[in-house]
Design a protein around this motif. Structure first.
Motif, PDB file in Angstrom:
ATOM      1  N   HIS A  64      37.512  70.835  69.656  1.00 41.73           N
ATOM      2  CA  HIS A  64      37.874  69.518  69.116  1.00 41.73           C
ATOM      3  C   HIS A  64      39.374  69.369  68.885  1.00 41.73           C
ATOM      4  CE1 HIS A  64      38.167  66.129  66.460  1.00 41.73           C
ATOM      5  NE2 HIS A  64      38.419  66.866  65.406  1.00 41.73           N
ATOM      6  N   CYS A  77      41.367  63.400  69.816  1.00 40.40           N
ATOM      7  CA  CYS A  77      39.969  63.189  69.449  1.00 40.40           C
ATOM      8  C   CYS A  77      39.895  63.249  67.932  1.00 40.40           C
ATOM      9  CB  CYS A  77      39.062  64.246  70.057  1.00 40.40           C
ATOM     10  SG  CYS A  77      37.338  64.012  69.575  1.00 40.40           S
ATOM     11  N   MET A  92      41.436  68.560  72.044  1.00 48.43           N
ATOM     12  CA  MET A  92      40.934  67.555  72.971  1.00 48.43           C
ATOM     13  C   MET A  92      41.922  66.391  73.041  1.00 48.43           C
ATOM     14  SD  MET A  92      37.182  65.894  73.088  1.00 48.43           S
ATOM     15  CE  MET A  92      36.890  64.333  73.912  1.00 48.43           C
ATOM     16  N   GLU A 151      36.961  62.769  66.094  1.00 51.97           N
ATOM     17  CA  GLU A 151      35.635  63.083  65.542  1.00 51.97           C
ATOM     18  C   GLU A 151      35.273  64.508  65.921  1.00 51.97           C
ATOM     19  OE1 GLU A 151      33.160  62.531  63.158  1.00 51.97           O
ATOM     20  OE2 GLU A 151      33.182  60.462  63.868  1.00 51.97           O
ATOM     21  N   CYS A 168      33.905  67.517  67.356  1.00 56.42           N
ATOM     22  CA  CYS A 168      33.041  67.489  68.536  1.00 56.42           C
ATOM     23  C   CYS A 168      32.749  68.873  69.075  1.00 56.42           C
ATOM     24  CB  CYS A 168      33.653  66.605  69.617  1.00 56.42           C
ATOM     25  SG  CYS A 168      35.242  67.197  70.205  1.00 56.42           S
ATOM     26  N   HIS A 182      32.704  61.619  70.259  1.00 53.42           N
ATOM     27  CA  HIS A 182      34.141  61.863  70.180  1.00 53.42           C
ATOM     28  C   HIS A 182      34.769  60.605  69.609  1.00 53.42           C
ATOM     29  CE1 HIS A 182      33.725  65.418  72.816  1.00 53.42           C
ATOM     30  NE2 HIS A 182      32.817  64.685  73.434  1.00 53.42           N
TER      31      HIS A 182
HETATM   32 CU   LIG Z   1      36.053  65.238  70.948  1.00 54.10          CU
END
Ligand SMILES: [Cu+2]
Lengths: 221, 587, 206
Positions: free
Chosen positions: A195, A187, A198, A189, A191, A152
């Motif tokens: 995502h 977040c 997040m 990245e 994931c 993340h």
């Molecule tokens: Cu993430």
């Protein structure tokens, strides 16, 4: 959209933003020169009857100039960037005895471990709050980033902070907020399917407010 | 003087000239020109698919709360009751990038043009290994089929980004994708093998099969660029293959190369991937630079400004390309002390790019500029690539990268390089070499409309993305409406999507022109652009074996407007100035 | 590969490397192979540095003596390969047949021993308290089987080509005017041998 960086609330953000705008000006000038040159040549030297192109294979002098000038500018920029980078991420840049939080990412939430009333992490009075990151302004704080599953990335735009959280690693970063208010961790990245959502709440307090909030949380546990 | 070597008899070549069946001639051909055309059709198809995935993504980004028009025909696993699912969006993100890089742009630059141009521009009759060449195309076919099939297997297509970061890519339980990921990794291994076989062929051909007189520094810049690109592919692709195989084992047989729970290292994947990935960026741009040099020289009626500097720039970009991979990993958790060295090497690599840009402008300077469609795209390439190069400086600066890493600023940058750069040059190359490939001209009027629409819509799509990135919008997010800091950019996102639709639609204008001209275009002469390189000195299209008689090369590749030549403003590589204009005398 | 110089025959051309095309092609292909094994070996080094306790002592799991014999077999096959090539240049048909076939046989023998080694490891060995040393046995097992497995796959391809070369040898195909195919195959074979010596050192002995 107004072509600006969002409100900056960290000491690191001041230098990062300054560097951003320095590069913006340098590249902006280069951009205008190149694009204007292309347009100008395109109009001035467009095909005309009887016009013969100037036969040349180049000019050593011109080529040396346009090799050296960018090289010097880029070298200076690289060295300057390296200095700023060392101040932010260098091994010795991490402040001693700063308030430390553990931030553990997992699909798709952020779990923050607080140091508790003794102000020290990894002690018995630590407590964990999910998706809420409270911390005090006007002092450096350390975040130790971990991940339980995939990679993340801890991103708070207003603090100009971004760092991947990698499973199997503990990565310490630090920052110092210069103001209070409520923001978000995002977040950054990819994931998994959650995502995009997040996120977690960031609340930056005065030190007194933070201590009060922390005491309240500890009591609630 | 160069040594000229002649061996044996003409037996081997003559043997190839039997009448051939359709299957031998167009499907399982070993003629480099046919293989190039096969690659061209293949890559245009995947360009269309990859673009369509992007359009679906853009629709979701612009209007996350609305149903996807026509989404009803897609299975429930992609679009449920009209709304795109986040897992499908992640597959779109992943496969848009993967398809564009590995099945469209790279094979179009290399599979099409290295195949087509290397033998013709160096005066060879074919590749060194024609059967390997055929194999390198036919390996791409199962790779493409696996990729397409992966959308329709349980769990959908790969969804961990084109960079396949482990552990997400290695753990079906965390990504929800099992078969799709396996299909894509298998496709990647096939693509790697195809690309390596291609590289062996291109490199050997350039080294050993140049026509008499075609010394290294008389080679057209396209050949130089494709030659160096082949070396990059040769050395970078196997590393990706090795990494991809390890990832495949993690995914399928329970190894833990990249999984920390078994002692493995997620960052090892990133190092291996970017050790391949950064040279890959140059694989995607160097050939485009070669085409541009060629087209601008012919369009300006001038020799390339600073030919030697251009060659050395290509070589130094390629060399430095192997030592900059860490600049993709500044925020990855890699030792921050590595940051400075990767910053310096990255800024260093900007210098040869700058040299090339100035040399292209130098080529245009005091020229006699013919703005046919190919020239428009080549000049467009310089203008757009400059923007992509300049925006790269932001992320090379490590502190600034902290903020813009993984935002739309990066998305803008990569598209200025890969679309404004590679694809603009490719469009230029298609318009430029189409007459040679098919013996007919593409329609210039449609071509010019296509250029201007592409230029305008491209900039409307990707320039505002810099601003979206500055506002802090993360890459690869399915819905930005949950973020306070992204509320102000939703209108811009909608504008970008409208422009993307326009950009995609203008692609169909090109497709129409392409297929219509193939059948109905004006018949092309051998040398419609009055260009100097060898491929124009043989009929359009060239016969099997390329040459009636092996050409002999007397001078460098771009002798336009030579003062000793009267009556015409170009001198082919196989023409001697004292023969063309005896009065002029030797140069 | 049959008609070694066919691709360039009959045409004048600019001076290249003064080496026939197939040989140049093999050199270049081997550069790519070097990078493939460098990727695997590099990963092995990084992983082993990162988690050295996941590895056993030399000889603890892997059977070093048997593999040493196997290494010797592969080295012998390189020698016979050289002899086959030399015989082809001299036109000694009998030696061509013997040495080409011997090289193929030694390669096959290497694979047989490797198969025996794998079987023993997977079925009859103990590693970290569990039965059987498999690709799933931590990073040690994973890197061991991946590296030696890919090397074995290269040997297997080599044996296939050597068998083909042997068949041609018995048809009298090779000779002083037609040795290039054997030479190119030899380059590949020596490369595979060299990779094995590196793997044997870092996987079994260190
Ligand atoms: Cu993430």
């Amino acid at each position: 959209m107004d072509w600006s960086l969002p409100l900056n609330l960290s000491t690191q953000g001041v230098v990062i933003d300054r560097l951003f705008w320095i590069i913006a000006v340098l590249t902006g000038v280069a951009f205008i020169l190149v694009e204007a040159g292309i347009i100008w040549f395109s109009i001035k030297y467009r095909r005309r009857d009887g016009q013969k192109a100037h036969y040349t294979h180049g000019s050593k002098k011109a080529e040396i100039i346009w090799t050296a000038v960018p090289a010097v500018i880029l070298a200076v920029l690289g060295i300057y960037s390296g200095g700023v980078w060392a101040d932010i991420r260098g091994a010795s840049a991490l402040p001693q005895d700063a308030l430390t939080f553990n931030v553990v990412a997992k699909q798709f939430e952020w779990n923050i471990t607080y140091p508790g009333s003794d102000g020290r992490i990894d002690t018995a009075d630590d407590f964990v709050v999910r998706n809420q990151f409270h911390f005090p302004a006007n002092e450096p704080v350390i975040v130790r980033l971990e991940s339980e599953d995939v990679i993340h990335s801890f991103f708070v735009p207003e603090l100009r902070v971004k760092q991947d959280a990698v499973p199997g690693m503990t990565i310490p970063i630090w920052f110092e907020a210069t103001g209070t208010g409520e923001y978000q961790i995002a977040c950054a990245e990819l994931c998994g399917l959650g995502h995009y959502s997040m996120d977690a709440q960031v609340v930056i307090h005065d030190r007194a407010d933070f201590d009060a909030w922390s005491a309240g949380q500890a009591a609630g546990n | 003087m160069a040594t000229i070597v002649a061996e044996g008899t003409g037996q081997a070549i003559l043997e190839e000239h039997h009448p051939q069946t359709f299957l031998r001639k167009y499907m399982f051909s070993t003629d480099h020109k046919i293989i190039a055309i096969q690659f061209l059709i293949y890559t245009l198809f995947f360009l269309m698919i990859g673009g369509f995935l992007a359009i679906m993504m853009r629709y979701q980004i612009a209007w996350p709360d609305q149903t996807l028009p026509g989404g009803g025909i897609l299975p429930e696993s992609m679009v449920a009751s009209g709304y795109m699912l986040p897992e499908f969006y992640n597959s779109l993100v992943t496969m848009h990038g993967s398809i564009m890089v590995f099945l469209a742009i790279m094979p179009m630059l290399v599979g099409v043009y290295a195949n087509y141009l290397i033998p013709l521009q160096i005066g060879a009759d074919d590749m060194a290994f024609p059967r390997l060449n055929m194999m390198s195309f036919w390996l791409m076919v199962p790779a493409g089929l696996l990729t397409l099939a992966s959308f329709f297997v349980v769990g959908g297509a790969a969804s961990s980004g084109w960079t396949l970061y482990a552990p997400l890519s290695a753990r079906p339980d965390l990504s929800g994708v099992e078969l799709g990921q396996i299909y894509w990794l298998l496709a990647l291994v096939l693509i790697g093998l195809s690309s390596i076989l291609g590289s062996v062929n291109y490199i050997t051909t350039v080294i050993n099969m140049r026509a008499p007189g075609m010394t290294w520094f008389r080679m057209p810049l396209t050949v130089w660029a494709l030659f160096i690109t082949a070396i990059l592919g040769l050395l970078a692709m196997p590393v990706l293959s090795a990494a991809g195989i390890m990832l495949l084992f993690d995914q399928t047989i329970g190894t833990t190369f990249f999984l920390p729970e078994g002692g493995g290292q997620p960052l090892l994947w990133q190092h291996l991937f970017w050790f391949f990935g950064h040279p890959e960026v140059y694989i995607l741009i160097l050939p485009a630079m070669g085409f541009t040099s060629e087209i601008i020289a012919a369009g300006s009626r001038k020799p390339v400004f600073g030919y030697h500097a251009m060659v050395w720039a290509i070589i130094s970009i390629a060399f430095l390309g192997f030592v900059v991979w860490g600049h993709h990993m500044f925020q990855s958790g890699m030792n921050p002390m590595l940051g400075l060295s990767f910053t310096i090497s990255t800024l260093l690599i900007a210098v040869p790019s700058a040299i090339k840009t100035f040399n292209w402008m130098g080529t245009m300077w005091r020229g006699n500029l013919h703005f046919h469609t190919a020239m428009l795209f080549a000049v467009g390439f310089v203008a757009m690539f400059a923007i992509g190069g300049l925006s790269g400086i932001f992320m090379a600066s490590t502190p600034v990268d902290i903020y813009i890493h993984d935002t739309y600023f990066i998305v803008a940058h990569i598209h200025y390089v890969l679309f404004g750069g590679s694809l603009f040059a490719l469009f230029g190359a298609i318009y430029y070499w189409f007459p040679k490939m098919f013996g007919r001209m593409m329609n210039e009027k449609l071509g010019k409309v296509h250029f201007w629409l592409t230029l305008i819509f491209f900039n409307l799509v990707f320039f505002p993305m810099h601003g979206v990135g500055m506002a802090g919008m993360m890459r690869r997010i399915y819905d930005s409406s949950g973020y306070a800091h992204l509320q102000g950019i939703q209108d811009t996102n909608a504008l970008i999507t409208f422009a993307a639709l326009g950009l995609y639609a203008s692609g169909f204008l090109f497709a129409f022109n392409f297929f219509w001209s193939m059948k109905k275009g004006k018949k092309a002469e051998a040398n419609p652009w009055n260009a100097t390189t060898l491929e124009w000195q043989t009929p359009s299209p060239p016969m099997h074996g390329n040459w009636a008689e092996t050409p002999v090369v007397y001078h460098g590749p771009h002798e336009f407007s030579h003062p000793d030549v009267e009556d015409k403003d170009w001198l082919a590589q196989n023409e001697r100035p004292d023969v063309v204009s005896p009065a002029g005398g030797g140069h | 590969m049959a008609h070694a110089a066919a691709a360039t025959a009959g045409r004048a051309h600019e001076r290249g490397l003064d080496v026939y095309t197939q040989k140049v092609g093999m050199w270049i292909f081997l550069c790519s192979e070097v990078m493939f094994f460098a990727g695997l070996i590099g990963s092995y080094i990084v992983l082993r540095f990162g988690a050295s306790d996941a590895w056993g002592e030399p000889g603890e799991v892997l059977n070093v003596p048997v593999t040493a014999v196997n290494t010797f077999i592969l080295i012998c096959s390189s020698v016979t390969m050289v002899k086959a090539f030399a015989a082809a240049q001299e036109g000694d048909q009998k030696s061509i047949k013997i040495y080409t076939l011997a090289t193929a046989a030694l390669g096959a023998l290497f694979l047989g021993v490797q198969g025996y080694e794998y079987t023993e490891l997977i079925l009859h060995s103990e590693w970290q308290g569990s039965h059987g040393f498999t690709p799933q046995a931590g990073l040690y097992g994973a890197t061991f089987f991946t590296m030696t497995g890919f090397h074995g796959f290269h040997v297997f391809l080599g044996v296939v080509f050597l068998s083909w070369a042997s068949i041609r040898a018995f048809r009298g195909h090779w000779g002083p005017n037609n040795y290039q195919g054997l030479e190119v195959l030899g380059l590949y074979w020596h490369f595979v041998d060299l990779v094995w010596i590196i793997l044997f050192t870092i996987v079994y002995l260190i």
